[in-house]
Design an enzyme around this catalytic site. Structure first.
Site, short mmCIF file in Angstrom:
data_model
loop_
_atom_site.label_atom_id
_atom_site.label_comp_id
_atom_site.label_asym_id
_atom_site.label_seq_id
_atom_site.Cartn_x
_atom_site.Cartn_y
_atom_site.Cartn_z
CG ASP A 124 -1.77 1.14 1.41
OD1 ASP A 124 -1.68 2.09 0.60
OD2 ASP A 124 -2.59 1.12 2.35
CB ILE A 125 1.38 3.97 -2.46
CG1 ILE A 125 2.59 4.85 -2.81
CG2 ILE A 125 0.09 4.76 -2.46
CD1 ILE A 125 2.63 5.30 -4.25
CE1 TYR A 165 -9.40 7.84 -14.82
CE2 TYR A 165 -7.20 8.80 -14.91
CZ TYR A 165 -8.54 8.92 -14.63
OH TYR A 165 -9.03 10.12 -14.16
CB SER A 186 -2.91 5.02 -16.41
OG SER A 186 -3.00 6.42 -16.53
CG ASN A 215 -10.06 12.92 -10.59
OD1 ASN A 215 -10.26 14.13 -10.46
ND2 ASN A 215 -10.49 12.03 -9.71
N GLY A 263 -9.34 4.22 -5.67
CA GLY A 263 -7.98 3.67 -5.84
C GLY A 263 -6.94 4.34 -4.95
CB VAL A 264 -3.46 5.44 -5.73
CG1 VAL A 264 -2.38 6.26 -5.08
CG2 VAL A 264 -2.91 4.10 -6.19
CG ASP A 265 -7.26 10.70 -5.95
OD1 ASP A 265 -6.62 11.37 -5.13
OD2 ASP A 265 -8.03 11.19 -6.79
#
Ligand code: AR6
Length: 175
Positions: free
Chosen positions: A9-10, A125, A121, A23, A31-33
């Protein structure tokens, strides 16, 4: 600049800068965001809103990058970048490479030495993972950053890590 592949996990990364696969709205998503905003807290969104009210009234263009605080994350900055949505009809790979090169340039401008990247992406994406890794490596090598010593490519699961490992080994880039 060393490139290391890690699984996980980042938002758990302890680095100077964490790159967010955002985005154009800069106002959050999944997601990551979503994970970055959840764990980093409201200070990140506050700075994103300020960016939308100033430099990026129309949103952050695809392929560009901008930094904010990292809030409560174990990092000093979050660098937000917007990957292209995958298209089978149109080659958008220069934009994807641009995300890595521009994010690295922003990191460089901040004086960051360690930077963690997600596989931009390759989720919502829909960019095919193997090619996403190819573009990531090419984009990172497009930007001759001097302050950045270590790039950590954070792959979310073991399968993606295995794909990335294979691409990295087959590439001209050494670790
Ligand atoms: N840590 C590391 N990697 C992750 C994590 C995590 N916590 N969560 C997901 N991944 P995505 P995109 C992987 O969808 O494709 C958002 O809604 C995931 O498995 O986060 O660029 C934004 O707001 C995949 O391999 O980003 C945008 O609207 C990779 O990270 C849109 O999604 C990227 O998946 C951006 O889509």
């Amino acid at each position: 600049m060393r490139i290391e592949l890690v699984t996980g996990d980042i938002t758990a990364e302890q680095v100077d800068a964490i790159v967010n696969a955002a985005n154009s709205s800069l106002l959050g998503g999944g997601g990551v965001d979503g994970a970055i905003h959840r764990k980093g807290g409201p200070a990140i969104l506050e700075e994103c809103r300020a960016l939308r009210a100033s430099r990026y009234g129309r949103g952050l263009p695809v392929g560009q990058a901008v930094a904010t605080t990292a809030g409560r994350l174990c990092a000093r900055w979050v660098i937000h970048t917007v990957g292209p949505v995958f298209s089978a009809d149109e080659d958008r790979s220069p934009l994807l490479r641009g995300c890595y090169a521009r994010s690295l340039a922003v990191a460089e401008g901040l004086g960051a030495r360690t930077v963690a990247f997600p596989l931009i992406s390759s989720g919502v994406y829909r960019w095919p993972k193997e090619d996403a890794v190819v573009q990531a490596l090419a984009g990172l090598h497009d930007e001759p950053a001097t302050t950045v010593e270590q790039v950590r490519m954070v792959l979310f699961d073991a399968d993606t890590h295995a794909v990335a490992e294979r691409v990295l080994r087959a590439s001209e880039y050494t670790r």
